[in-house]
Design a protein around this motif. Structure first.
Motif, PDB file in Angstrom:
ATOM      1  N   GLY A 568       0.698  -1.484   0.011  1.00 49.94           N
ATOM      2  CA  GLY A 568       0.086   0.266  -0.589  1.00 49.94           C
ATOM      3  C   GLY A 568       0.636   1.015  -0.208  1.00 49.94           C
ATOM      4  N   TYR A 569      -0.164   2.562  -0.354  1.00 53.16           N
ATOM      5  CA  TYR A 569       0.748   3.296   0.401  1.00 53.16           C
ATOM      6  C   TYR A 569       0.304   4.481   1.487  1.00 53.16           C
ATOM      7  CZ  TYR A 569       2.403   8.605  -1.344  1.00 53.16           C
ATOM      8  OH  TYR A 569       3.524   9.227  -1.306  1.00 53.16           O
ATOM      9  N   SER A 570       1.184   5.514   2.302  1.00 56.10           N
ATOM     10  CA  SER A 570       1.105   5.976   3.357  1.00 56.10           C
ATOM     11  C   SER A 570       1.508   7.004   3.127  1.00 56.10           C
ATOM     12  CB  SER A 570       0.874   5.390   4.652  1.00 56.10           C
ATOM     13  OG  SER A 570       1.862   4.838   5.370  1.00 56.10           O
ATOM     14  N   THR A 571       1.175   8.569   3.550  1.00 59.77           N
ATOM     15  CA  THR A 571       2.248  10.006   3.240  1.00 59.77           C
ATOM     16  C   THR A 571       3.014   9.682   3.884  1.00 59.77           C
ATOM     17  OG1 THR A 571       0.016  10.197   4.711  1.00 59.77           O
ATOM     18  CG2 THR A 571       0.037  11.133   3.214  1.00 59.77           C
ATOM     19  N   LEU A 572       3.288   8.794   5.363  1.00 56.90           N
ATOM     20  CA  LEU A 572       3.987   8.950   6.131  1.00 56.90           C
ATOM     21  C   LEU A 572       5.234   7.451   5.466  1.00 56.90           C
ATOM     22  CD1 LEU A 572       5.403   9.795   9.308  1.00 56.90           C
ATOM     23  CD2 LEU A 572       4.745   8.089   9.975  1.00 56.90           C
ATOM     24  N   ASP A 573       4.540   6.525   5.666  1.00 54.45           N
ATOM     25  CA  ASP A 573       5.896   5.981   4.901  1.00 54.45           C
ATOM     26  C   ASP A 573       6.302   5.174   3.156  1.00 54.45           C
ATOM     27  OD1 ASP A 573       6.734   4.679   7.651  1.00 54.45           O
ATOM     28  OD2 ASP A 573       5.165   3.496   7.585  1.00 54.45           O
ATOM     29  N   LYS A 574       5.368   6.379   2.683  1.00 49.95           N
ATOM     30  CA  LYS A 574       4.952   6.709   1.236  1.00 49.95           C
ATOM     31  C   LYS A 574       4.422   4.528   0.969  1.00 49.95           C
ATOM     32  CE  LYS A 574       6.600  10.228   0.994  1.00 49.95           C
ATOM     33  NZ  LYS A 574       5.522  11.335   0.841  1.00 49.95           N
ATOM     34  N   VAL A 575       5.943   3.678  -0.395  1.00 53.99           N
ATOM     35  CA  VAL A 575       4.903   2.639  -0.406  1.00 53.99           C
ATOM     36  C   VAL A 575       5.382   1.824   0.413  1.00 53.99           C
ATOM     37  CG1 VAL A 575       5.470   0.822  -1.988  1.00 53.99           C
ATOM     38  CG2 VAL A 575       5.665   3.787  -3.010  1.00 53.99           C
ATOM     39  N   PHE A 576       4.729   0.926   1.212  1.00 51.26           N
ATOM     40  CA  PHE A 576       4.534   0.107   2.861  1.00 51.26           C
ATOM     41  C   PHE A 576       4.637  -1.426   1.691  1.00 51.26           C
ATOM     42  CE2 PHE A 576       0.753   1.624   3.377  1.00 51.26           C
ATOM     43  CZ  PHE A 576       0.074   0.504   3.656  1.00 51.26           C
ATOM     44  N   PHE A 577       5.390  -2.038   2.380  1.00 51.14           N
ATOM     45  CA  PHE A 577       4.419  -3.746   2.325  1.00 51.14           C
ATOM     46  C   PHE A 577       4.042  -4.332   4.093  1.00 51.14           C
ATOM     47  CE2 PHE A 577       7.404  -2.794  -0.903  1.00 51.14           C
ATOM     48  CZ  PHE A 577       6.477  -3.077  -2.130  1.00 51.14           C
ATOM     49  N   THR A 578       3.078  -5.340   4.261  1.00 52.97           N
ATOM     50  CA  THR A 578       3.242  -5.992   5.281  1.00 52.97           C
ATOM     51  C   THR A 578       2.177  -7.067   5.249  1.00 52.97           C
ATOM     52  OG1 THR A 578       1.370  -5.541   7.221  1.00 52.97           O
ATOM     53  CG2 THR A 578       0.671  -5.239   4.482  1.00 52.97           C
ATOM     54  N   ALA A 579       2.667  -8.119   6.835  1.00 57.95           N
ATOM     55  CA  ALA A 579       2.253  -9.551   5.994  1.00 57.95           C
ATOM     56  C   ALA A 579       1.730 -10.173   7.621  1.00 57.95           C
ATOM     57  CB  ALA A 579       3.056 -10.136   5.968  1.00 57.95           C
ATOM     58  N   SER A 580       1.059 -10.434   8.120  1.00 59.22           N
ATOM     59  CA  SER A 580       0.734 -11.084   9.384  1.00 59.22           C
ATOM     60  C   SER A 580      -0.416 -11.774   9.308  1.00 59.22           C
ATOM     61  CB  SER A 580      -0.759  -9.907   9.868  1.00 59.22           C
ATOM     62  OG  SER A 580      -1.523 -10.457   9.776  1.00 59.22           O
ATOM     63  N   TYR A 591      -7.837 -17.479  23.097  1.00 64.35           N
ATOM     64  CA  TYR A 591      -6.118 -16.453  23.328  1.00 64.35           C
ATOM     65  C   TYR A 591      -6.083 -15.960  21.705  1.00 64.35           C
ATOM     66  CZ  TYR A 591      -5.286 -20.613  26.458  1.00 64.35           C
ATOM     67  OH  TYR A 591      -5.261 -21.238  27.902  1.00 64.35           O
ATOM     68  N   ASN A 592      -5.745 -14.886  22.293  1.00 66.64           N
ATOM     69  CA  ASN A 592      -4.959 -14.108  20.491  1.00 66.64           C
ATOM     70  C   ASN A 592      -3.580 -13.618  20.370  1.00 66.64           C
ATOM     71  OD1 ASN A 592      -5.109 -12.374  18.719  1.00 66.64           O
ATOM     72  ND2 ASN A 592      -6.363 -10.471  19.465  1.00 66.64           N
ATOM     73  N   THR A 593      -3.050 -14.349  19.187  1.00 66.80           N
ATOM     74  CA  THR A 593      -2.087 -14.678  19.419  1.00 66.80           C
ATOM     75  C   THR A 593      -1.649 -14.297  17.909  1.00 66.80           C
ATOM     76  OG1 THR A 593       0.287 -15.453  18.900  1.00 66.80           O
ATOM     77  CG2 THR A 593      -1.699 -17.211  18.390  1.00 66.80           C
ATOM     78  N   SER A 594      -0.503 -13.571  17.754  1.00 70.50           N
ATOM     79  CA  SER A 594      -0.273 -13.056  16.417  1.00 70.50           C
ATOM     80  C   SER A 594       0.989 -12.154  16.159  1.00 70.50           C
ATOM     81  CB  SER A 594      -0.891 -11.469  15.572  1.00 70.50           C
ATOM     82  OG  SER A 594      -0.593 -10.403  17.187  1.00 70.50           O
ATOM     83  N   PHE A 595       1.822 -12.793  15.012  1.00 69.68           N
ATOM     84  CA  PHE A 595       3.211 -12.656  13.771  1.00 69.68           C
ATOM     85  C   PHE A 595       2.617 -11.313  12.915  1.00 69.68           C
ATOM     86  CE2 PHE A 595       6.521 -12.989  11.678  1.00 69.68           C
ATOM     87  CZ  PHE A 595       7.524 -12.501  12.130  1.00 69.68           C
ATOM     88  N   SER A 596       3.103  -9.732  12.507  1.00 68.60           N
ATOM     89  CA  SER A 596       3.039  -9.250  11.668  1.00 68.60           C
ATOM     90  C   SER A 596       4.578  -8.398  11.664  1.00 68.60           C
ATOM     91  CB  SER A 596       2.219  -8.272  12.201  1.00 68.60           C
ATOM     92  OG  SER A 596       2.368  -7.767  13.109  1.00 68.60           O
ATOM     93  N   GLY A 597       4.715  -8.464  10.636  1.00 67.16           N
ATOM     94  CA  GLY A 597       6.095  -7.126   9.411  1.00 67.16           C
ATOM     95  C   GLY A 597       5.399  -6.608   9.221  1.00 67.16           C
ATOM     96  N   SER A 598       6.208  -5.349   8.944  1.00 66.44           N
ATOM     97  CA  SER A 598       5.962  -4.363   7.589  1.00 66.44           C
ATOM     98  C   SER A 598       6.841  -3.376   7.759  1.00 66.44           C
ATOM     99  CB  SER A 598       4.811  -3.501   8.438  1.00 66.44           C
ATOM    100  OG  SER A 598       5.319  -2.552   9.132  1.00 66.44           O
ATOM    101  N   PHE A 599       7.158  -2.945   6.376  1.00 64.81           N
ATOM    102  CA  PHE A 599       8.126  -2.615   5.792  1.00 64.81           C
ATOM    103  C   PHE A 599       7.561  -1.278   5.291  1.00 64.81           C
ATOM    104  CE2 PHE A 599       7.544  -7.257   5.357  1.00 64.81           C
ATOM    105  CZ  PHE A 599       8.983  -7.135   6.309  1.00 64.81           C
ATOM    106  N   GLY A 600       8.416  -0.277   5.508  1.00 63.94           N
ATOM    107  CA  GLY A 600       7.946   1.135   4.293  1.00 63.94           C
ATOM    108  C   GLY A 600       9.587   1.949   4.677  1.00 63.94           C
ATOM    109  N   ALA A 601       9.384   2.980   3.824  1.00 68.03           N
ATOM    110  CA  ALA A 601       9.543   4.111   3.747  1.00 68.03           C
ATOM    111  C   ALA A 601      11.025   4.417   5.034  1.00 68.03           C
ATOM    112  CB  ALA A 601       9.630   5.386   3.012  1.00 68.03           C
TER     113      ALA A 601
END
Length: 889
Positions: A568-580, A591-601
């Motif tokens: 996606g695109y945000s005004t702060l990170d420009k182009v970003f990628f995310t996975a979770s 129970y709530n468990t999660s693993f996530s990662g995000s990569f932006g500018a």
């Protein structure tokens, strides 16, 4: 002997039942006079024998010609002797299918009845029947036996022995046979056969249907000869531009390989027209043509003239003399075409909404004092430029609220009951017009109020008294409390994954509790906010004991696990990628468990979280989090962190929750650009942060995602350094509040506000990345992220961050597409940040804007445009489009 009696009984039943089947048919007999061969004193039998035989046949349910009518015909025809042809003629003249004539003879003690059974048309062989008895005393039994022989003979001649089908090449013979009402063994009836031919024609599969009959030893053999309509070899669509050809063929019942059926084709044309009407093509013309080929096959061509797409051009409100027609039109689901019609679908006539809108107008009037208002059937006119809809209104008189009283089973003082009601607030008011919606709400609220005291079956009714002299309505609320009811048992149904205890711990009513409507509703809200279920329904089930009931909790589970990846695109990170990857109901235990990662500018983050909201089924929540982050702050320095938290939570009452955690983090400051950013508050190196957080949240919202009513208020303090050691020393206080209020047309008003204060907790300066900054999609929209901030006094544009902050958001949220959950909004934001040497003057930066929100598979998606109304040397206003995927504030 018992066997002989049983056999005799069965024989008699058989004799009686068989003619009964025959009697349902239309065969009629003419019983002609008998020739009497006996002594003169028995001459009377010439007339009485036919009457006795006719009476017996009628008992066997075989219709006969009236004897007086038959005598008249015989006299008119001047019949003096009976023979075979004369019997046939008399049968035809009396509308009978058969005739019976013969003689009665007596020789000594022996008597005999000899008759001929004659078919009127001469198509069947004449049957001779006779009965012999001893003694005149047995005359009646002889007549009975003769009647039975006649009925048996008729039955055998008229029975359908076989049914055949000829001429089918495409359809199976069973298609014809299964649609016939007659069956093998039925009595042959020409009228019924004609009906069968008609039924087969009505199926629509045949061009011609004929029936052949043949007499056999076992009865009638019927052969249905059919000529099939052609087989549909292919289907084509001509003239379709706005609709896909496959969609048109899909809606049709006529399919390639089936027999052409005009009746079904007519229905198919209507289905295609309806398809076009839903798309706005109300003048579309649909027809069909056949291209015949050899071997009984044809190509079916659907011809379409779509015409012009029509939109609602105007909605006319006739008869609205005392209310504003524009206000009435705002109540309608139908609307004229507007700027966002391409997205909302407005302007398209949905005919099923016409009656709904007529009812909505009546309700609108009823809620404003017009108790007798009527709305006629909506009139729709299709013109070249569009669709015109007219609603005709008869307003009637307008009434106000007179007196409001209570009667019946009053369990509490009237003053308290008045607080539950709304209608009494209109008494004596200048605009206190009678409001049906408030009347209905009062009735429901009063009944609900009684349920909170255990009266589960309490009822509230309203007696209305019309006062024409002053045009008011007096209202008397009649209360019936019934018995107090206790919960016998709570049953849970529909959960295949979620464990019963996870559901039961959200229930506010359990076995043995006194019933409470408020607690029942609260249980529903809590289960819904878990977000584990598509639907939640709690049913009250009466038991044999009038003071007990069962609660049946019916849930339909939905997927609580999610694997997602996207860009996606945000005004702060420009182009970003995310996975979770996330599971909100692990093992069905909540129970709530999660693993996530995000990569932006500017930001990279990895996050692993586990949370158990009810440790060992207690009220204590327990969890942990580990994370790695890398943030580039305005290109001046980088901050890389690795850390973790242990988290706790505990309820303080029904709506309030205490949360606390401890964070330990090791971070490194690097790539510090001292030429561009040279300030004492930041330096390169590796540091430790040790902090504790405590927060109290009161949440009365009705659901977790996109709430429509309720409040959520949080007071929190974060303590870092000091007694906890670590290199970062500060105390941060934050107060955050949201308020949701439902408005008309499923719209919602939302107010959000936040105030924060930072103070030192030692000799060290507060780190820059812990100070307050505003601007961007999560605070004051229309300004660049982190741009609203105090600057250093050295003349540079370097942002220092503040120790005091306040911002507020006012939002009007409305549905755009309810089916997929798209919301629109308009907003007003305001906020500012102050340093420790600045006083809070509420000279705020303001902005306005609009946006779209959607709870997508990647999470809450926001696309918003904000326009900053204020601008100075440090902060730039103007317009800004902002996009994010993340939690709404």
């Amino acid at each position: 002997m018992k066997f002989l009696y049983l056999a005799g009984a069965i024989l008699v039943l058989g004799i009686l039942v068989v003619p009964s089947a025959f009697a349902k048919k239309t065969v009629k007999l003419a019983i002609l006079p008998f020739q009497i061969n006996a002594s003169p004193e028995l001459a009377y039998l010439n007339e009485s024998l036919p009457e006795m035989l006719s009476q017996k046949l009628e008992e066997l349910e075989i219709p006969t010609v009236n004897q007086q009518e038959l005598d008249r015909i015989i006299e008119d025809q001047q019949v003096t002797e009976l023979d075979l042809q004369t019997a046939r003629d008399l049968a035809l003249l009396s509308n009978a299918q058969y005739a019976v004539y013969g003689s009665f003879s007596q020789i000594g003690e022996s008597l005999s009845l000899d008759v001929r059974l004659v078919e009127a048309f001469g198509l069947k062989e004449t049957k001779a029947l006779f009965v012999v008895k001893e003694g005149l005393i047995n005359l009646l039994p002889a007549i009975d036996e003769l009647a039975e022989k006649i009925s048996q003979e008729l039955l055998s001649q008229e029975k359908i022995a076989a049914i055949k089908v000829e001429g089918t090449q495409i359809l199976e013979k069973d298609v014809v046979l299964m649609r016939l009402h007659i069956q093998k063994g039925d009595i042959y009836d020409p009228k019924e056969i004609n009906q069968e031919v008609k039924r087969l024609f009505e199926l629509g599969y045949f061009d011609d249907v004929r029936v052949k009959t043949a007499d056999t030893m076992d009865g009638k053999e019927l052969t249905f000869e059919v000529k099939e309509k052609p087989l549909i070899q292919a289907i084509g669509v001509v003239g379709a531009k706005e609709l896909d050809e496959d969609d048109i063929i899909e809606v049709m019942s006529s399919k390639t390989g089936s027999v052409l059926n005009p009746k079904v084709l007519v229905e198919d044309m209507d289905k295609i027209r309806d398809l076009y009407r839903k798309k706005g093509f109300y003048n579309a013309k649909v027809s069909y043509k056949l291209e015949s080929s050899e071997l009984g096959r044809a190509r079916l061509n659907i011809t379409i003239d779509e015409g012009k797409k029509l939109y609602i051009e105007k909605i006319i409100i006739q008869g609205a003399n005392q209310l504003d027609p524009d206000d009435i039109e705002d109540e309608l689901a139908l609307s004229t075409r507007g700027m966002f019609s391409w997205l909302t679908g407005s302007g398209v006539l949905k005919e099923e909404l016409l009656d709904r809108d007529a009812a909505a107008i009546e309700a609108y009037y009823g809620n404003r004092g017009f108790m007798d208002a009527k709305v006629g059937q909506p009139e729709v006119e299709y013109k070249e430029d569009g669709i015109y809809i007219t609603f005709k209104i008869n307003e009637g008189k307008r009434y106000k609220v007179g007196k409001v009283t209570f009667s019946g089973d009053l369990i509490i003082d009237e003053e308290t009951l008045f607080k539950v009601c709304q209608l009494d607030d209109l008494v004596g008011e200048e605009d206190g017009y009678f409001d049906r919606s408030k009347l209905r709400a009062d009735i429901q609220n009063l009944a609900d109020f009684y349920t909170n005291y255990g009266y589960a079956y309490a009822e509230a009714n309203a007696d209305l008294k019309r006062n024409e002299d002053n045009q008011t309505f007096d209202v008397n609320y009649v209360m019936t409390k019934g018995k107090k009811v206790y919960i016998r048992r709570v049953k849970i149904q529909g959960n295949t994954k979620t464990r019963d205890n996870v559901i039961r711990r959200e229930m506010r009513l359990t076995d043995g509790n006194l019933f409470s409507g408020a607690k029942l509703n609260r249980s529903n809200v809590r289960l819904t906010k878990l977000d584990y279920f598509e639907t939640v329904a709690i049913e009250t089930v009466p038991t044999k004991e009038p003071d007990q009931m069962d609660l049946v909790v019916k849930v339909k589970e939905k997927s609580t696990g999610m694997i997602s990846a996207g860009a996606g695109y945000s005004t702060l990170d420009k182009v970003f990628f995310t996975a979770s990857i996330q599971e909100r109901n692990l093992f069905g235990k909540g129970y709530n468990t999660s693993f996530s990662g995000s990569f932006g500018a500017t930001t990279t983050r990895y996050d692993l979280t586990f949370w158990n909201p009810h440790y060992k089924d207690s009220n204590l929540g327990l969890g942990a989090q580990a994370y790695i982050t890398d943030v580039d702050y305005d290109d001046y320095y980088d901050k890389k962190s690795i850390g973790g938290k242990v988290m706790f939570g505990y309820p303080l009452g029904e709506y309030t929750r205490l949360s606390w955690n401890y964070k330990l983090e090791r971070y490194t400051i690097s790539d510090l650009d001292e030429d561009e950013f040279d300030h004492d508050e930041i330096e390169e190196g590796t540091f430790w942060a040790s902090a504790a957080y405590v927060g109290v949240t009161r949440d009365t919202t009705n659901r977790r995602i996109n709430p429509t009513r309720g409040t959520k208020n949080t007071l929190s303090v974060e303590y870092s350094g000091g007694l906890l050691q670590g290199d970062d020393e500060f105390i941060k206080y934050i107060a955050d509040s949201s308020w949701y209020h439902p408005l008309f047309w499923s719209t919602v008003f939302h107010w959000h506000g936040q105030a924060g204060y930072l103070m030192e907790n030692g000799d060290d300066d507060i780190p820059l990345f812990e100070r307050f900054y505003l601007g961007g999609i999560n605070s004051v929209r229309g300004y660049k992220g982190r741009d609203i901030s105090p600057r250093y006094d050295d003349g540079s544009d370097d942002k220092k961050g503040g120790v005091k902050e306040f911002f507020t958001n006012f939002e009007y949220i409305f549905p755009i597409n309810k089916e997929i959950g798209i919301l629109g909004l308009v907003f007003f934001d305001a906020g500012n940040v102050w340093d420790d040497d600045e006083s809070v003057d509420f000279d705020l930066y303001k902005s306005v804007g609009a946006g779209i929100r959607w709870y997508s598979p990647l999470g809450p998606l926001r696309l918003e445009y904000g326009y900053g109304l204020d601008e100075d040397d440090d902060v730039s206003g103007g317009g800004r489009v902002e996009f994010s995927v993340g939690q709404f504030f």
